[in-house]
Design an enzyme around this catalytic site. Sequence first.
Site, short mmCIF file in Angstrom:
data_model
loop_
_atom_site.label_atom_id
_atom_site.label_comp_id
_atom_site.label_asym_id
_atom_site.label_seq_id
_atom_site.Cartn_x
_atom_site.Cartn_y
_atom_site.Cartn_z
N GLY A 109 57.67 74.08 73.29
CA GLY A 109 57.70 75.38 72.45
C GLY A 109 57.05 76.42 73.24
O GLY A 109 57.75 77.57 73.28
N CYS A 111 53.28 67.97 74.97
CA CYS A 111 52.75 69.13 73.91
C CYS A 111 53.15 70.62 74.43
O CYS A 111 53.95 70.63 75.66
CB CYS A 111 51.24 69.01 73.66
SG CYS A 111 50.82 69.17 72.05
N GLU A 120 56.95 81.75 72.81
CA GLU A 120 55.81 81.87 71.98
C GLU A 120 55.18 82.94 72.43
O GLU A 120 53.72 82.90 72.07
CB GLU A 120 55.36 80.69 71.17
CG GLU A 120 56.29 79.73 70.73
CD GLU A 120 55.74 78.60 70.07
OE1 GLU A 120 54.31 78.56 70.17
OE2 GLU A 120 56.34 77.59 69.94
N GLU A 168 53.63 62.69 71.53
CA GLU A 168 52.80 62.49 72.60
C GLU A 168 52.55 61.24 73.17
O GLU A 168 52.08 60.38 72.50
CB GLU A 168 51.48 63.19 72.33
CG GLU A 168 50.53 63.34 73.36
CD GLU A 168 48.95 64.05 72.81
OE1 GLU A 168 48.00 64.06 73.61
OE2 GLU A 168 49.17 64.52 72.05
N HIS A 170 47.28 68.34 78.45
CA HIS A 170 45.76 68.79 78.53
C HIS A 170 45.22 68.68 80.01
O HIS A 170 43.98 69.08 80.06
CB HIS A 170 45.17 67.73 77.55
CG HIS A 170 45.76 67.86 76.45
ND1 HIS A 170 46.70 66.87 75.72
CD2 HIS A 170 45.58 68.65 75.18
CE1 HIS A 170 46.91 67.23 74.37
NE2 HIS A 170 46.37 68.24 73.90
#
Length: 753
Positions: free
Chosen positions: A432, A726, A484, A665, A694
Amino acid sequence: MTILNHTLGFPRVGLRRELKKAQESYWAGNSTREELLTVGRELRARHWDQQKQAGIDLLPVGDFAWYDHVLTTSLLLGNVPPRHQNKDGSVDIDTLFRIGRGRAPTGEPAAAAEMTKWFNTNYHYMVPEFVKGQQFKLTWTQLLEEVDEALALSHNVKPVLLGPVTYLWLGKVKGEQFDRLSLLNDILPVYQQVLAELAKRGIEWVQIDEPALVLELPQAWLDAYKPAYDALQGQVKLLLTTYFEGVTPNLDTITALPVQGLHVDLVHGKDDVVELHKRLPSDWLLSAGLINGRNVWRADLTEKYAQIKDIVGKRDLWVASSCSLLHSPIDLSVETRLDAEVKSWFAFALQKCHELALLRDALNSGDTAALAEWSAPIQARRHSTRVHNPAVEKRLAAITAQDSQRANVYEVRAEAQRARFKLPAWPTTTIGSFPQTTEIRTLRLDFKKGNLDANNYRTGIAEHIKQAIVEQERLGLDVLVHGEAERNDMVEYFGEHLDGFVFTQNGWVQSYGSRCVKPPIVIGDISRPAPITVEWAKYAQSLTDKPVKGMLTGPVTILCWSFPREDVSRETIAKQIALALRDEVADLEAAGIGIIQIDEPALREGLPLRRSDWDAYLQWGVEAFRINAAVAKDDTQIHTHMCYCEFNDIMDSIAALDADVITIETSRSDMELLESFEEFDYPNEIGPGVYDIHSPNVPSVEWIEALLKKAAKRIPAERLWVNPDCGLKTRGWPETRAALANMVQAAQNLRRG
């Protein structure tokens, strides 16, 4: 018997997120280690002083962490995974950052440790790794150094230490399987050494956190507490500390322990104070967690006083926050834009310290006038028109079973979706968000501050969306996202566009490492005054022939990542949000958006801590998602995304969501999460994350291919999607491009066979 007060911990990041800025500057090579350490020292000194000034008697020391307190405990015990160790075996702050982030200014990059939610909060901890035959030794003396700092400042110090049984419970075995509880006898000597060092410094009480004692633990783990605490007794007084739930079910185990006091969470637990008093040894101190450490609401101190008054004078008593104030913003007084009435309903960490001082004084003196005065605004709120919206309450009452059912079953929908989208095998997409660059953040900030008019802001956002579409087309992704750019945060953005929420300027709380979030606050009934995401989704879709996903945050996640109301049930809040977002799904669909993702990363973390309470939660959580999604037509593909999840024990509920595609994930757990989907024979499509967002490390094509082949052994290839773990918001563009290029290449290689 004078009653004292204390907090279980205090926010670490600083009012202006000073710790975050110092960490990120150090990681980027823009400041020295000494500069980072100085910021930490200054923050600790300030926070101790602030608590003292607010009237706190015993100050928590050891609650500060450079990344996470569980990770600090791992270093304390010398538990450093081999891949993160310094060549000379020493341990330093970069060792800690390599475990947390996968890299640091010194040492070799290596895969970061797994990260997961701290009990049922929005804080994350780094999962300790255990191997058979592991040795432990005291190697990281941060706790002792901080105790020395606080003593030098003449503070009344109460060190905070994560207890040995909970520490082992929170970890995972790596490599050859064995029972990690068997390591208990190996870590206890380090705990003994730490307690001896604290005793040498004249420490009277140590807060030893054993929150695992509120869980429905296996008997072997409950049985481990007695020998563990037999080994730890005698050097200092131990305050056995629990939180997030009640202790009554495990009270027999607790009362057999050789400790001198017990802290209980009287906000989230259902323990009866008088019953606890009867069952605890008479010489034990009871620390009553009366002030909610996890929310932002002003306490009704007249109620809190009534809850505890019957045992005043009958045993040693302290009053405290229910848990660490880590989960609360720091200071309400700096919130200058909140409406005065609404502001009067709140209390942040420093105000909660003040509440503890008021409560202590009233309990010691019997004079409750100050409590009544403090509690008046929260009592007045019950009748405020800002809280109740009759139209929302009426719509909620009218929900039927039909409102949570798609028109047809997955097999029928899948056929309609294949005909509409004609996607290749191994379809590629992202979750996203794309990198939130300095330009994007500056654009939003300038607009928010009034330095940029709406037209120029919209032009700027449109340009970033266009750039995201161009980048994705160039990379060859199959299903695109708009990136986004207009969103500050996946929950805050929706809260800003829904009635019933308010926002703070500085209400930051730590999520993990340097990541902070500013949760919205639910103050009343929730509704959607106008479409939220439709315009930008429609614009993005106009730029490409490939499908662009509409992106929504799901009702349970918005609930879990906000500060909820305390006067209605969580179920009521979730279903109000679901109804508001149901209208958004209908509007996206009408605007020509054919794939709509409803993110529910928080579904699992919202689970009650006790399994016996799970079914009721999952029932309404799943129903809220389905109310949100069920308005979609057959050929509209509904995606959902979930993070850091152990799925095997909730697979029925995951399947019951009835999403057409779920992305999860999995990369940090090396695809082991797919076992649950295989064993359950999960019927719909699934996108196992192929790389860890991450970490800034870029995965190779071979690495991604290997993970996908591993996935295809468990899930039929025709039902697999290819995506990162993610959203990519926190990454930079160079590593994002490189990682996605490798991901697309891996998918193309697999298509060619």
